[in-house]
Design an enzyme around this catalytic site. Structure first.
Site, short mmCIF file in Angstrom:
data_model
loop_
_atom_site.label_atom_id
_atom_site.label_comp_id
_atom_site.label_asym_id
_atom_site.label_seq_id
_atom_site.Cartn_x
_atom_site.Cartn_y
_atom_site.Cartn_z
N LYS A 159 0.72 -1.03 -0.53
CA LYS A 159 -0.09 -0.04 0.09
C LYS A 159 0.94 1.57 0.17
O LYS A 159 1.25 1.61 0.78
CB LYS A 159 -1.35 0.03 1.12
CG LYS A 159 -2.37 0.88 0.73
CD LYS A 159 -2.36 1.57 1.96
CE LYS A 159 -1.99 3.07 2.52
NZ LYS A 159 -2.03 4.11 1.89
N GLU B 91 10.10 1.38 10.43
CA GLU B 91 11.11 3.17 9.95
C GLU B 91 9.92 3.89 10.68
O GLU B 91 9.61 4.23 9.50
CB GLU B 91 11.64 2.68 8.71
CG GLU B 91 12.46 0.98 8.06
CD GLU B 91 13.54 0.80 8.86
OE1 GLU B 91 14.29 2.15 9.53
OE2 GLU B 91 13.85 -0.24 8.96
N CYS C 37 13.13 11.56 6.13
CA CYS C 37 13.79 10.88 7.80
C CYS C 37 14.92 11.07 8.22
O CYS C 37 14.76 11.65 9.34
CB CYS C 37 12.87 10.20 7.59
SG CYS C 37 13.53 8.31 6.72
N GLU D 156 8.92 16.24 15.57
CA GLU D 156 9.42 16.41 14.34
C GLU D 156 8.72 16.87 13.27
O GLU D 156 7.19 17.64 13.17
CB GLU D 156 9.33 14.56 13.37
CG GLU D 156 9.62 14.59 11.89
CD GLU D 156 9.40 13.23 10.93
OE1 GLU D 156 8.04 12.69 11.65
OE2 GLU D 156 10.32 12.52 11.31
P1 NAD Z 1 2.28 7.73 7.89
O1 NAD Z 1 2.38 7.18 9.36
O2 NAD Z 1 0.82 9.02 7.32
O3 NAD Z 1 1.59 7.08 6.40
C1 NAD Z 1 2.56 6.43 6.48
C2 NAD Z 1 1.86 4.52 5.40
O4 NAD Z 1 1.01 4.81 6.31
C3 NAD Z 1 1.06 5.52 3.90
O5 NAD Z 1 0.72 4.77 3.42
C4 NAD Z 1 -0.30 5.75 4.92
O6 NAD Z 1 -1.41 5.14 3.74
C5 NAD Z 1 -0.41 4.38 5.76
N1 NAD Z 1 -0.56 4.56 7.20
C6 NAD Z 1 -1.52 5.55 7.60
N2 NAD Z 1 -2.12 4.84 8.66
C7 NAD Z 1 -2.25 3.75 9.39
C8 NAD Z 1 -2.67 2.87 9.51
N3 NAD Z 1 -4.01 3.05 10.51
N4 NAD Z 1 -2.47 1.35 9.07
C9 NAD Z 1 -1.60 1.13 8.90
N5 NAD Z 1 -1.71 2.11 7.61
C10 NAD Z 1 -2.13 3.53 7.89
O7 NAD Z 1 3.28 8.82 7.70
P2 NAD Z 1 3.10 9.87 6.46
O8 NAD Z 1 3.43 10.90 6.71
O9 NAD Z 1 3.49 9.44 5.58
O10 NAD Z 1 5.10 10.16 6.44
C11 NAD Z 1 5.51 10.57 6.79
C12 NAD Z 1 6.49 9.70 8.04
O11 NAD Z 1 7.11 9.25 7.70
C13 NAD Z 1 7.43 10.66 8.58
O12 NAD Z 1 7.15 10.34 9.94
C14 NAD Z 1 9.03 10.75 8.41
O13 NAD Z 1 9.90 11.04 9.41
C15 NAD Z 1 8.91 9.27 8.65
N6 NAD Z 1 9.80 8.13 7.45
C16 NAD Z 1 10.95 7.58 7.82
C17 NAD Z 1 11.28 6.72 6.71
C18 NAD Z 1 12.45 5.74 7.23
O14 NAD Z 1 12.89 5.46 6.72
N7 NAD Z 1 12.44 5.80 9.31
C19 NAD Z 1 11.76 7.25 5.66
C20 NAD Z 1 10.59 8.17 5.77
C21 NAD Z 1 9.55 8.37 6.15
#
Ligand code: NAD
Length: 486
Positions: free
Chosen positions: A179, A254, A288, A390
């Site tokens: 997804k 992650e 990130c 963040e």
């Molecule tokens: P998010 O957590 O809102 O969403 C990430 C993914 O999870 C999306 O596909 C979303 O649709 C899905 N999702 C959301 N709620 C869910 C649920 N209840 N169950 C299952 N899936 C769900 O994050 P974002 O806003 O898309 O991304 C930004 C965040 O990602 C920042 O905090 C950033 O630091 C982090 N990030 C971390 C890394 C890493 O490698 N550590 C890399 C990139 C981004």
């Protein structure tokens, strides 16, 4: 294949075909650089997830048993197709995400190619263990693919992080329901067309588009999904962990970061300034790993501040399609408002805005886009929310420190532990600080220099488990020990 990305009606990729969601409901997809509608996204739900999981389960026996060479061959073909379509994919990524086209062309899409190539070949080198239990037995350990796994990815590096998960899962012999983020679904959709062209067997990879709390959560909850590989925010990670813990599913998380970028007085000054600007504002600060807390030794604080501000002020903010633009749009209206509210909070907390501090108004066709000026803030305490939470945008804070102990205390003084950067020419100091920092990744005199063989992941609230190298292949497999009596 020639892609036409404008007004794309995105479809789910299930059991080898492209299809509308069962409910026939779509959401709109907008370009953050113009505010224009660029397509429709399936608003999938548990029914689509169930179909995808069923297809993946049916595909698993053959895919897991066909042998690593066969899997590798198809994955390499897929990597070739991504490379051949680099320009179209880069355009789609920039349009969907707001990032500079140049960045998508030189970083995002090439890295997607490398991810697939890397795991298509790495899987052939994953070896098992064997022990001769003298004199009565031989033990050997077989790593078996888990089955159907879920890969859930965020919007900041869409195809880059999407392929970083699915490539090791597929190479290891798992079948996947993925997804992508609903905020940036376009390249994952184009990728599904390339999977069909590459001859990936039906059901091996399924891509379900939709909202996190709906399609994403249904995937996490599905009892036939054996493991979840998730990249995204820490709060979402917590939610997922709560759901899967009682079901004992394997989980890789992650998550977010609030990374320190530590500049010592004995650094190579020019390189430190240049590298710190890159670490602060690349991809509009939406990586990130970005260094969002700049800790600078007091003796060079003023000199560094001036040089850093001059370089940051010279960054060109604008239409992501233009080659000279270094800072594009942030990903969405919602995220734009969140970043602006963080800057407002920094002001309320007593922060002094040294640079930026608000939106950038551009002429048409970007007059309705979501552009924020590179923003530098000083005068805030280590404990304030701006230095703890963040922001994930083009916003950094500057803080002076005097001693190594103080630098370490600040660096480790948040709940996160993803990455850190150290600028010093003193090798002993570099090791001392690197060992003292609680984060999964430490860069010395560089930032974002990646070797795909190295473990990648965070400590503390930045995650659980490691991706990269053999770690990811191990995650998607489970050991079975077989003991044979001689
Ligand atoms: P998010 O957590 O809102 O969403 C990430 C993914 O999870 C999306 O596909 C979303 O649709 C899905 N999702 C959301 N709620 C869910 C649920 N209840 N169950 C299952 N899936 C769900 O994050 P974002 O806003 O898309 O991304 C930004 C965040 O990602 C920042 O905090 C950033 O630091 C982090 N990030 C971390 C890394 C890493 O490698 N550590 C890399 C990139 C981004």
């Amino acid at each position: 294949m020639v892609f036409i990305v404008f007004m794309e009606k995105i479809l789910n990729y299930i059991n080898g075909g492209l299809q509308e969601p069962v409910c026939k409901q779509f959401m709109i997809n907008t370009s953050p650089a113009t505010g224009q509608i660029i397509g429709q996204i399936p608003d999938s739900d548990a029914a689509d997830v169930a179909l995808a999981v069923q297809a993946a389960a049916q595909a698993f026996p053959h895919w897991s048993a066909c042998g690593v060479q066969e899997r590798s061959k198809i994955l390499l073909k897929l990597a070739d197709l991504v490379e051949k379509n680099l320009d179209a994919l880069a355009e789609a990524e920039s349009l969907d995400n707001g990032k500079p086209l140049k960045l998508a062309r030189t970083v995002d899409i090439p890295r997607a190619v490398q991810n697939i190539q890397f795991y298509a070949t790495a899987a052939m080198h994953l070896h098992d263990e064997a022990y001769y239990t003298e004199p009565q037995a031989i033990n050997y350990t077989r790593r078996e693919p888990l089955g159907v796994v879920a890969c859930i990815s965020p919007w900041n590096l869409p195809l880059y992080l999407f392929t970083w998960k699915i490539a090791p899962a597929l190479a290891a012999g798992c079948t996947v329901v993925a997804k992508p983020s609903e905020v940036t679904p376009l390249t994952a959709f184009l990728f599904s067309k390339l999977c069909i062209e590459a001859g990936l067997p039906a059901g091996v990879l399924n891509i379900v588009h939709g909202l996190g709390h709906k399609a994403g959560q249904a995937l996490v909850e599905n009892p036939d999904v054996e493991a979840i590989s998730f990249t995204g925010g820490t709060q979402t990670g917590k939610k997922i962990a709560q759901i899967v813990a009682p079901r004992f599913k394997k989980l890789s998380l992650e998550l977010g970061g609030k990374n320190p970028n530590i500049v010592f007085e004995d650094c190579d000054f020019e390189k430190a300034v240049q590298g710190s600007v890159l670490a602060a504002f690349s991809n509009q600060g939406q990586i990130c790993l970005c260094g969002s807390r700049l800790l600078v030794q007091k003796s060079i604080y003023d000199k560094f501040k001036q040089a850093f501000l001059a370089k940051a002020a010279a960054l060109k903010v604008g239409n992501p399609a233009l080659s000279e633009v270094q800072v594009g749009a942030v990903v969405s209206e919602g995220h734009y408002n969140k970043i602006l509210s963080c800057i407002k909070l920094a002001r309320e907390e007593g922060g002094k805005i040294l640079l930026g501090g608000g939106p950038v108004q551009l002429p048409a066709p970007n007059d309705k886009g979501f552009f924020i000026a590179p923003t530098v803030i000083e005068g805030l305490s280590q404990e304030c929310r701006t230095n703890q939470e963040e922001i994930f945008g083009p916003v950094v804070t500057l803080m002076p420190f005097e001693t190594e102990e103080e630098a370490l205390q600040y660096a480790n003084g948040t709940e996160y532990g993803l990455a850190a950067t150290i600028w010093t020419e003193n090798l002993k100091r570099a090791h001392r600080i690197a060992h003292g920092i609680k984060s999964g990744i430490v860069w010395v005199n560089c930032w974002l220099l990646r070797d795909l063989r190295t473990p990648f992941g965070g400590m503390k609230q930045s995650g659980v488990g490691r991706e990269g190298g053999f770690e990811a292949l191990r995650f998607f497999t489970e050991e079975k020990n077989i003991c044979i009596k001689l």
